[in-house]
Design an enzyme around this catalytic site. Structure first.
Site, PDB file in Angstrom:
ATOM      1  N   ILE A   1       0.822  -1.206   0.000  1.00  0.00           N
ATOM      2  CA  ILE A   1       0.000   0.000   0.000  1.00  0.00           C
ATOM      3  C   ILE A   1       0.859   1.259   0.000  1.00  0.00           C
ATOM      4  CG2 ILE A   1      -0.285   0.082   2.521  1.00  0.00           C
ATOM      5  CD1 ILE A   1      -2.779   1.103  -0.298  1.00  0.00           C
TER       6      ILE A   1
ATOM      7  N   GLY B   1      -5.995  -6.762   0.417  1.00  0.00           N
ATOM      8  CA  GLY B   1      -6.492  -5.830   1.416  1.00  0.00           C
ATOM      9  C   GLY B   1      -5.606  -4.595   1.461  1.00  0.00           C
ATOM     10  N   GLU B   2      -5.539  -3.963   2.629  1.00  0.00           N
ATOM     11  CA  GLU B   2      -4.703  -2.778   2.845  1.00  0.00           C
ATOM     12  C   GLU B   2      -5.175  -1.563   2.043  1.00  0.00           C
ATOM     13  OE1 GLU B   2      -0.591  -3.595   1.914  1.00  0.00           O
ATOM     14  OE2 GLU B   2      -0.535  -5.409   3.134  1.00  0.00           O
ATOM     15  N   ALA B   3      -6.284  -1.643   1.340  1.00  0.00           N
ATOM     16  CA  ALA B   3      -6.745  -0.625   0.386  1.00  0.00           C
ATOM     17  C   ALA B   3      -5.973  -0.672  -0.919  1.00  0.00           C
ATOM     18  CB  ALA B   3      -6.684   0.782   0.971  1.00  0.00           C
TER      19      ALA B   3
END
Length: 338
Positions: free
Chosen positions: A105, A305-307
């Site tokens: 990210i 995930g993690e944006a």
């Protein structure tokens, strides 16, 4: 002005008075699109994205001068049931990696020109195991909501919520089932890549949690505090605060989207200021997006995930705004308008 929720009733009240988009800005953006040097509709969803952002930013020619990713991190008591491929200690280790700039990210936020903030939420204090008890008491849930709301600061043009939390795809699946029906078979996926006994444990945990809490999960707040986790509740708080501030939101994958499933089940209008950044490889995400009526901008088989997926999608949003702002009109270019 910062937004905070003093009580669960205040949070639920906010869901009953969600502000609407700026229709004048939307109409002006549509009128501009009609005059740009291209056949109508020829830029497809890029045109829709530009108009969407214009409506929420309240300006005919929207921009992203300040876009923010907030990654919320929390730990889960249900992890003790062996539902993840990784131990809970990895949550704090990954937060340290975020802070050091070494995670996916970090690189993707830089590439997209977005600021990144990381919000660890009591990592030394996991939620209660959702099989045995509500994940959070009311005070803890309010604290998580307000930690999320605090990420919405003045001057934001775009907000992307992300998450980190070992085992959090288990409460995410439980939230989806509580919000939209079904059981573990409908919503549980491999998460970090689990199979066999670990996947079976995950199924069992979700079904047991639903049996314990479904009857008492009677509103979005109760659903979130009973079946969620600090980072999931924080995402819900951030999305509502973004709406109150009329900041458009770009959603990430299954877990981040599951965090607002409870809100959407009771208040579908909460989705009006949200775009789905991508469709992840987690099987439940496609089903969740379908139930929410959200069409993802990308489908790259990501499941980190993690944006991370939404950070990539933010570059599509930037492209949409660049075309909307930078193209000449027919009159400016001296091109005949059909």
């Amino acid at each position: 002005m910062s937004i905070a929720f003093a009580t669960s009733a205040a949070f639920l009240d906010a869901l009953d008075r969600l502000p609407s988009a700026d229709t004048a800005a939307r109409d002006a953006a549509l009128a501009r699109q009609a005059q740009l040097t291209k056949p109508a509709g020829s830029l497809g969803r890029l045109e829709e994205i530009a108009v969407f952002v214009a409506a929420w930013q309240g300006r005919e020619r929207p921009r992203i001068d300040r876009g923010r990713i907030a990654v919320f991190a929390g730990n889960h008591g249900v992890a003790a049931r062996g539902v993840s491929a990784f131990p809970p200690a990895v949550t704090a280790q990954m937060v340290a990696n975020f802070d050091a700039g070494g995670a996916a990210i970090n690189a993707l936020a830089r590439a997209a020109g977005l600021e990144l903030t990381v919000v660890p939420l009591d990592l030394d204090r996991p939620t209660r195991d959702i099989v045995d008890a509500p994940a959070l008491n009311e005070a803890e849930a309010l604290a998580a909501l307000n930690a999320g709301a605090a990420a919405i600061i003045p001057g934001l043009d775009l907000f992307i919520p992300g998450e980190m939390g070992i085992a959090n795809s288990t409460p995410a699946a439980a939230l989806c089932a509580a919000a939209f029906g079904g059981d573990a078979r409908d919503w549980v996926g491999p998460g970090t890549g689990v199979a066999g006994d670990t996947l079976a444990a995950k199924h069992a945990a979700v079904d047991a949690a639903l049996a314990r809490h479904r009857a008492d999960a009677t509103d979005p707040f109760q659903m979130l505090r009973r079946l969620g986790g600090r980072e999931l509740v924080a995402i819900a708080g951030a999305v509502v605060a973004a709406r109150m501030a009329r900041v458009p939101v770009l959603l990430d994958g299954f877990i981040a989207t599951a965090a607002i499933a409870a809100l959407a089940a009771y208040h579908p209008a909460i989705l009006d200021h949200c775009l789905a950044g991508h469709r992840s490889a987690e099987p439940g995400h496609a089903r969740l997006l379908d139930r929410l009526g959200l069409a993802p901008l990308l489908a790259l088989d990501m499941r980190l995930g993690e944006a991370s997926g939404a950070a990539v999608a933010a570059q599509v949003v930037r492209a949409a705004l660049a075309a909307h702002d930078g193209m000449a009109t027919f009159a400016e270019a001296g091109v005949a308008d059909a």
